[in-house]
Scaffold this motif. Structure first.
Motif, short mmCIF file in Angstrom:
data_model
loop_
_atom_site.label_atom_id
_atom_site.label_comp_id
_atom_site.label_asym_id
_atom_site.label_seq_id
_atom_site.Cartn_x
_atom_site.Cartn_y
_atom_site.Cartn_z
N THR A 2 0.83 -1.19 0.00
CA THR A 2 0.00 0.00 0.00
C THR A 2 0.87 1.24 0.00
OG1 THR A 2 -0.08 0.03 2.40
CG2 THR A 2 -1.85 -1.16 1.26
N GLY A 3 0.28 2.34 -0.45
CA GLY A 3 1.00 3.60 -0.42
C GLY A 3 2.01 3.73 -1.53
N GLN A 4 2.67 4.87 -1.56
CA GLN A 4 3.68 5.15 -2.58
C GLN A 4 4.90 4.28 -2.35
OE1 GLN A 4 3.30 7.26 -5.15
NE2 GLN A 4 5.32 6.83 -5.92
N LEU A 5 5.44 3.73 -3.42
CA LEU A 5 6.66 2.94 -3.35
C LEU A 5 7.83 3.87 -3.05
CD1 LEU A 5 8.13 0.25 -3.87
CD2 LEU A 5 8.35 0.97 -6.24
N MET A 6 8.61 3.55 -2.04
CA MET A 6 9.73 4.40 -1.67
C MET A 6 11.01 3.58 -1.64
SD MET A 6 8.38 7.36 -1.28
CE MET A 6 9.58 8.34 -0.40
N PHE A 7 11.97 3.99 -2.42
CA PHE A 7 13.31 3.42 -2.35
C PHE A 7 14.19 4.48 -1.71
CE2 PHE A 7 11.83 1.35 -6.38
CZ PHE A 7 11.85 0.05 -5.93
N ASP A 8 15.20 4.08 -0.91
CA ASP A 8 16.11 5.09 -0.42
C ASP A 8 16.96 5.55 -1.61
OD1 ASP A 8 18.54 3.65 -0.69
OD2 ASP A 8 18.55 3.02 1.39
N SER A 9 17.64 6.66 -1.44
CA SER A 9 18.32 7.28 -2.58
C SER A 9 19.39 6.38 -3.19
CB SER A 9 18.91 8.63 -2.18
OG SER A 9 19.91 8.46 -1.20
N HIS A 10 20.09 5.62 -2.36
CA HIS A 10 21.14 4.75 -2.89
C HIS A 10 20.54 3.60 -3.71
CE1 HIS A 10 25.02 2.90 -3.29
NE2 HIS A 10 24.60 1.80 -2.69
N VAL A 11 19.50 2.98 -3.18
CA VAL A 11 18.83 1.90 -3.91
C VAL A 11 18.25 2.45 -5.21
CG1 VAL A 11 16.87 0.29 -3.85
CG2 VAL A 11 18.36 0.53 -1.86
N SER A 12 17.59 3.58 -5.11
CA SER A 12 16.99 4.21 -6.29
C SER A 12 18.05 4.52 -7.35
CB SER A 12 16.25 5.48 -5.88
OG SER A 12 15.61 6.05 -6.98
N THR A 13 19.18 5.05 -6.92
CA THR A 13 20.27 5.36 -7.86
C THR A 13 20.74 4.11 -8.58
OG1 THR A 13 20.99 7.29 -6.61
CG2 THR A 13 22.63 6.25 -8.05
N LEU A 14 20.96 3.03 -7.84
CA LEU A 14 21.46 1.80 -8.46
C LEU A 14 20.43 1.18 -9.39
CD1 LEU A 14 23.51 0.33 -5.53
CD2 LEU A 14 24.40 1.08 -7.74
N LEU A 15 19.15 1.24 -9.04
CA LEU A 15 18.13 0.74 -9.95
C LEU A 15 18.06 1.61 -11.21
CD1 LEU A 15 15.34 -0.28 -7.41
CD2 LEU A 15 16.78 -1.82 -8.78
N ASP A 16 18.16 2.93 -11.04
CA ASP A 16 18.17 3.83 -12.19
C ASP A 16 19.39 3.57 -13.09
OD1 ASP A 16 15.85 5.02 -11.27
OD2 ASP A 16 16.87 6.83 -10.50
N VAL A 17 20.54 3.32 -12.49
CA VAL A 17 21.74 3.02 -13.27
C VAL A 17 21.57 1.69 -14.01
CG1 VAL A 17 24.21 2.45 -13.13
CG2 VAL A 17 23.31 4.43 -11.91
N SER A 18 20.95 0.71 -13.35
CA SER A 18 20.70 -0.57 -14.02
C SER A 18 19.87 -0.34 -15.28
CB SER A 18 19.94 -1.53 -13.09
OG SER A 18 20.68 -1.81 -11.93
N VAL A 19 18.79 0.43 -15.16
CA VAL A 19 17.94 0.74 -16.31
C VAL A 19 18.73 1.49 -17.37
CG1 VAL A 19 15.97 2.17 -17.03
CG2 VAL A 19 15.78 0.69 -15.03
#
Length: 196
Positions: A2-19
């Motif tokens: 439930t609610g907005q999906l939240m990744f911490d900034s480091h996790v988000s950065t690495l997922l963005d870099v993967s993409v």
């Protein structure tokens, strides 16, 4: 979930870099056109563009590091495609191979003025192995949790670029608004043509 999906900034950065690495460094289709990944002398600049900025100006990425990251990107593409096809076991197998080859290992690091962050370094801490290890680890964390379904491949015709769905309801289907608009326009034209 439930609610907005939240990744911490480091996790988000690495997922963005993967993409970014997968989309920049793997052949396929993009927004209705064939896409050929950069090769040879163009590859290091493409890798640099896919990674987050590192100070002023471009990084000096050697050809061997660029090739290593291109190989990791091809493996990561297999992960996104397997998850999108509902083959999580196959995705896990590819990720386990990538994690072993990079020697990903956890380590707490702190940037001045920031809290401690859990990073996953490779066995030699080179740029290529370090980014590959970190990206593989974050994809593994997503697959090993309820977030596996957040890894996607664009549903638009003639596009196979990947994305991580951060939407509230996990309904994202396209890599970009351009592909979403292109798909909606094609559906509208099909309905209009079929109703005449």
């Amino acid at each position: 979930m439930t609610g907005q999906l939240m990744f911490d900034s480091h996790v988000s950065t690495l997922l963005d870099v993967s993409v970014a690495l997968v989309n920049a460094l793997t052949d396929g289709e993009e927004r209705g056109r064939a896409y050929a990944a950069p090769r040879g002398a163009a590859l290091p600049a493409a890798v640099d563009a896919a990674l987050p900025p590192a100070g002023a100006g471009p990084r000096a990425i050697d050809p061997a590091s660029a090739e290593y990251l291109a190989g990791a990107a091809r493996q990561m593409r297999q992960v996104f495609e397997a998850v999108a096809a509902g083959r999580v076991d196959a995705a896990a197998g590819v990720l386990n191979t990538l994690l072993r080859s990079t020697g990903a290992r956890p380590q707490l690091d702190q940037v001045p003025g920031e809290p401690w962050q859990l990073h996953f370094h490779g066995t030699d801490d080179s740029l290529a192995v370090g980014w590959s290890a970190g990206c593989a680890t974050m994809l593994a964390l997503a697959i090993g949790s309820e977030l596996a379904g957040r890894l996607g491949v664009c549903a638009a015709t003639r596009c196979d670029r990947v994305f991580v769905d951060g939407s509230r309801n996990a309904v994202r289907q396209f890599c970009s608004t351009a592909c979403q608009s292109r798909t909606k326009a094609a559906a509208f034209r099909a309905r209009r043509g079929g109703g005449a």
